[in-house]
Design an enzyme around this catalytic site. Sequence first.
Site, short mmCIF file in Angstrom:
data_model
loop_
_atom_site.label_atom_id
_atom_site.label_comp_id
_atom_site.label_asym_id
_atom_site.label_seq_id
_atom_site.Cartn_x
_atom_site.Cartn_y
_atom_site.Cartn_z
N ARG A 39 0.82 -1.42 0.18
CA ARG A 39 -0.15 0.58 0.23
C ARG A 39 1.14 1.64 -0.20
NH1 ARG A 39 -2.13 1.39 4.55
NH2 ARG A 39 -1.32 -0.57 5.81
N TYR A 97 -0.84 -4.11 -6.76
CA TYR A 97 -1.98 -4.24 -5.91
C TYR A 97 -3.09 -4.14 -4.77
CZ TYR A 97 -0.25 -5.50 -0.51
OH TYR A 97 -0.49 -5.41 0.10
N LYS A 146 -9.88 -2.22 1.58
CA LYS A 146 -9.60 -0.60 2.40
C LYS A 146 -10.06 0.18 1.94
CE LYS A 146 -6.45 -3.59 4.71
NZ LYS A 146 -6.29 -3.79 6.37
N HIS A 171 -11.18 -1.28 11.36
CA HIS A 171 -10.20 -2.36 11.21
C HIS A 171 -9.72 -3.61 12.09
CE1 HIS A 171 -5.42 -2.28 9.68
NE2 HIS A 171 -6.27 -3.18 9.11
N SER A 202 -0.81 -3.03 11.46
CA SER A 202 -0.17 -4.44 10.58
C SER A 202 0.99 -4.76 11.47
CB SER A 202 0.30 -3.20 9.21
OG SER A 202 -1.16 -2.39 8.59
N CYS A 225 1.06 -6.98 13.78
CA CYS A 225 1.06 -7.05 14.78
C CYS A 225 0.22 -8.86 14.64
CB CYS A 225 0.62 -6.24 15.89
SG CYS A 225 1.36 -4.56 15.73
N ASP A 284 -9.37 -9.08 8.93
CA ASP A 284 -9.43 -7.69 8.71
C ASP A 284 -10.28 -6.61 9.12
OD1 ASP A 284 -7.26 -6.05 7.90
OD2 ASP A 284 -7.94 -5.49 6.23
N ARG A 296 2.06 -12.36 -0.12
CA ARG A 296 0.24 -12.73 0.54
C ARG A 296 -0.22 -13.68 -0.28
NH1 ARG A 296 -2.00 -8.33 3.76
NH2 ARG A 296 -0.70 -6.50 3.49
C1 OXD Z 1 -3.17 -3.51 6.33
C2 OXD Z 1 -3.78 -4.96 5.42
O1 OXD Z 1 -1.91 -3.21 6.13
O2 OXD Z 1 -4.66 -5.44 5.72
O3 OXD Z 1 -2.86 -3.68 7.06
O4 OXD Z 1 -2.91 -5.21 4.47
MN MN Z 2 -5.47 -4.55 7.39
#
Ligand code: OXD
Ligand code: MN
Length: 631
Positions: A114, A242, A251, A271, A293, A295, A320, A411
Amino acid sequence: MAWTSPFAPRARRGRVFIQSASGTETGRRALHAGLHGVDGRDPEGECVGTPLESWVDEAARLTKPDRVVYCDGSEAEYQRMVAKMLSGRDTSTLNEKTFPNCYLHRSNPTDVARTEHLTFICSRQKDQAGPTNNWMDPAEARQKVGGLLDGAMRGRTMYVVPYIMGPVNSPISQVGVQATDSPYVVASMRIMSRMGKVAMDRLGSSREFVPGLHSLGDLDPQRRLIAHFPEEKLIWSVGSGYGGNALLGKKCFALRIASVMAREQGWMAEHMLILGLESPGGKVTYMGAAFPSACGKTNLAMMVSALENQGYRVWTVGDDIAWMKIGDDGYLHAINPEAGFFGVAPGTGMKTNQNVMGALRKNTLFTNVAMTQQREPWWEGIGGEPPEGLTDWRGEKWDPAKGPAAHPNARYTVPASQSPSISPKWEAPEGVPISAFVFGGRRARVAPLVYESFDWQHGVFVGATMASETTAAITGAVGVTRRDPMAMLPFCGYNMADYFQHWLEMGKKIPKPPKIFHVNWFRKGADGKFLWPGYGENVRVLKWILERVEGRGAAQETPIGYVPAKNGLTLDGISVPDAALDELLRVNPQDWEAELSNTKEFFAKFGARLPRQISEEHEKLARRLQPMVTA
Ligand code: OXD
Ligand code: MN
């Protein structure tokens, strides 16, 4: 929903050749069967169909594709997208025996994550976006992004992807429509959302959808922009393929645009992962948890519980995003708007997340992972030594001197239904009732393993002061604290001061509000080692949270909230030395003094817009800490 067209300059109406995914015009009409009786064209050959059709028409006039194809979401269509991907150089078939229907896609090396600095909230007023978002004037965005989109699909096909975020029949779900020139995006959207005919059926001839226009452009980072128009509820994204930049349902819609809708309409778009903790006897208690992110959100959502033999088991509802509305029973009810998991592969292995590993054995689209000679996916942390003859994420023979074999942000995109831990309730139209919110971050010091806020207002303050420390791998400087309120810093579509206010107001509206907790799996001892074993053992903390929700669970009151009493956590079967436990649960006044000044500085950014209650909680915490500091 009031979207208006920000297409500019308004192009002369002209004809666009429209095809259905099955290659015939009738296919498109079949998709619309029963929705409107006309064939979608006026006598002069112009589209006069549904709001969707006129939006698509305008999108096509701007981007000028050779063909427009409406996607139906069928398996055959998915396979056609895969065939298109395979005809290029960036996608390969994986081992058909061991990983059936799995593919490896390699993205452009400049397009692997991102891009927050190229992501804009284009509200009319700068203040609406607030100090933590990049802002662009909507007219300027129209010019800039419109310029980049102009003719961007020449020689390409525009795929129209209608999709539902959320279970097909849920009143909490919403429809989006993405127009894109990327078959990889179409294939990914089919895994990540309920896409195609189901969405068309739900939409009908209504204008109740969030449109998102996406083009790969030329993938030049200089010509990459992701623009959100919160007033119009519209997304424009160009120059990236991406996930977070290109799968607009995730997002862009489910967090940035939905957060704006949620505030306007009195619900919450967060989130957060959603999990159900089953306790002995079979009762399941649902929790939403927000972590920045890196964690371990996916790991927690799909945890294999270390207390399974005692009857505690974790069920996955989402990993997510959570959309939540107040239910008739007075609880906040959450749905997972997504249908798949778009997870980070490196670090995922049988030891850390057996459930994910089980899910990835079929129907999975991998991005930027490495590949073994047996054409199986591979990444750092999968377990064991790197096998001989790896192909790296760039598609070259792996040379360890040039860095990891898999990109650190590699991913997997996998249907959620494939997870062995998927909750039987994950598609329940009414969602699941949430009893606890859990905030967390990566803190080597400061935050104890777990604590409970005193009440909702204090809990909002705890969420608003959330932070995570960067790791050496990311910045070179360990322990730099980045404030990330509710893990929404990059995802809130409006001024975060107003977002805190919305949280405070929701607290007044929810008859049975979730209790609010904070966890930290990452606390370290003086020797720099983690004090808590983490992973499946985290269920011990969830168990304490559950007990507190039920009015049990031994706790001690501290200035920051309720921390488990020493005998409060179930620790049989693991060895956490007494001193480590003391440190894990300790509230160190010096650390918290520093925390107070750091959060004060952060809140100052919002000026007078910061809700009074947040400053009040800050002062109350300072007052509660005072006797400890002077002691
Ligand atoms: C993030 C994701 O960056 O879920 O939070 O990809
Ligand atoms: Mn996320």
